[in-house]
Design an enzyme around this catalytic site. Structure first.
Site, PDB file in Angstrom:
ATOM      1  N   LYS A 168      -8.828 -21.692  -1.881  1.00 26.65           N
ATOM      2  CA  LYS A 168     -10.685 -21.975  -2.647  1.00 26.65           C
ATOM      3  C   LYS A 168     -10.270 -23.236  -3.190  1.00 26.65           C
ATOM      4  O   LYS A 168     -10.559 -22.744  -4.452  1.00 26.65           O
ATOM      5  CB  LYS A 168     -10.686 -20.886  -2.391  1.00 26.65           C
ATOM      6  CG  LYS A 168     -12.503 -21.463  -2.695  1.00 26.65           C
ATOM      7  CD  LYS A 168     -13.449 -21.216  -4.063  1.00 26.65           C
ATOM      8  CE  LYS A 168     -14.646 -21.418  -4.528  1.00 26.65           C
ATOM      9  NZ  LYS A 168     -14.785 -22.692  -5.193  1.00 26.65           N
ATOM     10  N   GLU A 243      -4.832 -16.240 -14.144  1.00 25.25           N
ATOM     11  CA  GLU A 243      -4.408 -17.477 -15.470  1.00 25.25           C
ATOM     12  C   GLU A 243      -6.050 -17.627 -16.072  1.00 25.25           C
ATOM     13  O   GLU A 243      -6.739 -18.623 -15.779  1.00 25.25           O
ATOM     14  CB  GLU A 243      -3.457 -18.711 -15.184  1.00 25.25           C
ATOM     15  CG  GLU A 243      -3.077 -19.324 -16.615  1.00 25.25           C
ATOM     16  CD  GLU A 243      -4.072 -20.786 -16.741  1.00 25.25           C
ATOM     17  OE1 GLU A 243      -4.662 -20.157 -17.927  1.00 25.25           O
ATOM     18  OE2 GLU A 243      -4.085 -21.338 -16.065  1.00 25.25           O
ATOM     19  N   CYS A 277      -7.351 -24.877 -20.755  1.00 27.20           N
ATOM     20  CA  CYS A 277      -7.565 -23.392 -21.176  1.00 27.20           C
ATOM     21  C   CYS A 277      -6.029 -23.500 -22.240  1.00 27.20           C
ATOM     22  O   CYS A 277      -6.439 -22.622 -23.211  1.00 27.20           O
ATOM     23  CB  CYS A 277      -7.343 -23.307 -20.222  1.00 27.20           C
ATOM     24  SG  CYS A 277      -5.375 -22.748 -18.727  1.00 27.20           S
ATOM     25  N   GLU A 375     -14.741 -19.441 -25.947  1.00 22.27           N
ATOM     26  CA  GLU A 375     -14.288 -20.729 -25.598  1.00 22.27           C
ATOM     27  C   GLU A 375     -14.781 -21.801 -24.738  1.00 22.27           C
ATOM     28  O   GLU A 375     -15.690 -22.312 -24.008  1.00 22.27           O
ATOM     29  CB  GLU A 375     -12.911 -20.742 -24.168  1.00 22.27           C
ATOM     30  CG  GLU A 375     -12.232 -22.114 -23.630  1.00 22.27           C
ATOM     31  CD  GLU A 375     -11.746 -21.658 -22.686  1.00 22.27           C
ATOM     32  OE1 GLU A 375     -10.148 -21.688 -22.179  1.00 22.27           O
ATOM     33  OE2 GLU A 375     -12.062 -20.599 -21.084  1.00 22.27           O
TER      34      GLU A 375
END
Length: 469
Positions: A168, A243, A277, A375
């Site tokens: 996906k 992750e 990231c 973040e």
């Protein structure tokens, strides 16, 4: 409208619905992809399960040859694919070519080689014969920020291990995934070995994570979404690789080359418009050098030209969507509300159209502030002082829920290594050490579970069996 890739053929979605793909630099519609349904996931999983016995039984060297052919086609079509990524994701063309396209081609080639060289079944321990076998059907759920690289980091090792895959891709920047599916089709990957269902996360991602026919799910994305994937996967006790987010620190010790450390830290924080990231978004500097470091960071940041991804002078393209731009602007406002000092950048729209944010640097950032803890995923760097030596600096660096990457800078390399050992994070660059796509990549704490890239990445997709002889 495009089609899904199921069982070796392009097929219409059972839903009949579509998702608009928007160019973030122009805000214009560029394509539509299927909004898949749970029925499409069922079909993809059924195809993958049917293909699993033959593919897992194929000699690893033969699997490697197909992956090598796919990697070569990726290289041959690098300009075309880089242009796709620059258009639907917004990465400047040079970055889209070097990092977003050629690096994934290299990673795929590395798994072609590993398929041939890895020792799957010759290890002996006493009277036991140790076998490493494919985990089975893998559900891969990938993000928009590195839309080809993150696919290859999952699909490459899974296929090399002998697994079959249901992918996906992100619905926000999906077009590179369609290009890769076309390449796999062209090089003769057997039907059902690789399947792709586009669609929205709450529909397709959740259907994959919970599906009883999926043996493992590998997810890259936000920590919040990762928690949801893990919870759904737990219902069938499938293997999970995650992750997730990061809030990585670049820790500069007093004897470091300050100018070099600041320049590289700013570059790392702003790569891919900060949508990375592992970006070093916190720069930790001794109080005695703090003002100089802030000045250097401002000078460096102001060289990051915002513009169209295809303009030669552009260093920062747009953020991927209006939603992402607005999220970053909210964080910039929050930083000022908390008392941090905005020394360059801000919330103005630098161009008349497109989802752009100015390169932004905050000074006066204290541990515990929201912009220091969470973040942001945009071109925003926080500069944080320390006064009492290495222990305080390490404490600040380790003081977030994340642990994905980071950097240590020191004149004495052995001292830098000693400090790096104390950081609770999966990767640390010493004095600007280059990223190694063969080294394991992954995080501590809420940055994830498992590792990608190289041999460690391959082993995520293998079960271990012992035969007692």
């Amino acid at each position: 409208m495009r089609h899904l890739y199921l069982n070796g053929a392009w097929q219409a979605s059972a839903s009949g619905e579509s998702i608009d793909v928007i160019n973030p630099a122009t805000e214009e519609l560029i394509d539509r992809v299927p909004a898949g349904s749970p029925a499409d996931v069922d079909a993809a999983v059924a195809a993958a399960r049917a293909a699993l016995p033959a593919w897992s039984g194929t000699a690893p060297a033969e699997r490697g040859k197909i992956l090598a052919a796919a990697a070569e086609l990726l290289r041959e079509r690098a300009d075309q694919i880089a242009r796709i990524i620059a258009t639907d994701m917004g990465a400047p063309y040079g970055l889209a070519m070097k990092v977003q396209t050629l690096m994934p081609a290299g990673v795929l080639a590395s798994y072609a080689s590993l398929a041939e060289s890895y020792d799957f079944d010759t290890e002996r321990i006493g009277n036991s014969w140790i076998l490493r076998e494919p985990v089975g059907v893998v559900g891969a759920i990938t993000p928009w920020n590195y839309p080809l690289h993150q696919i290859v980091c999952k699909v490459g090792p899974a296929l090399a291990a002998g697994c079959t895959v249901v992918l996906k891709p992100s619905e926000v920047a999906p077009l590179a995934a369609f290009a890769l599916a076309g390449i796999f089709d062209e090089v003769g990957l057997p039907p059902g070995v690789f399947n792709m269902v586009s669609g929205r996360g709450p529909v397709i991602g959740e259907a994959i994570a919970a599906h009883p026919g999926v043996d493992m799910v590998s997810f890259t994305g936000s920590t919040q979404a990762g928690r949801r994937v893990a919870a759904l996967a737990a219902t069938t006790v499938k293997r999970v690789a995650l992750e997730l987010g990061g809030k990585s620190a670049s820790l500069i010790l007093p004897d470091a080359d300050l100018a070099a450390a600041v320049k590289v830290t700013v570059a790392n924080a702003f790569i891919n418009s900060g949508q990375t990231c592992s970006a070093w978004t916190r720069m930790i500097v001794h109080r005695d050098q703090y003002d100089e470091a802030v000045d250097l960071a401002v000078q460096a940041a102001r060289k990051y030209t915002v513009g169209d991804p295809f303009d030669e002078g552009t260093k920062l393209g747009p953020l991927v969507s209006a939603t992402q731009r607005d999220r970053v602007i909210r964080y910039i406002n929050r930083g000022q509300e908390e008392g941090a000092r905005l020394v360059t950048g801000g919330t103005d729209h630098p161009l008349d159209r497109g989802f752009y944010v100015e390169p932004t640097v905050f000074a006066g950032v204290a541990p515990g502030m929201v912009i220091e803890q969470e973040e942001i995923f945009g071109p925003v760097l926080s500069v944080i002082p320390y006064s009492r030596g290495e222990d305080e600096a390490v404490s600040i660096a380790n003081g977030t829920p994340y642990g994905l990457a980071g950097a240590v800078w020191a004149g004495d390399e052995s001292r830098a290594v000693s400090v790096a050992r104390r950081l609770s994070t999966g990767q640390v660059a010493i004095n600007g050490g280059r990223f190694n796509p063969l080294a394991p990549f992954g995080g501590y704490k809420q940055s994830g579970i498992g590792r990608e890239l190289g041999e460690f990445g391959l082993e995520e997709y293998l079960e271990v069996k012992s035969l007692q002889l």
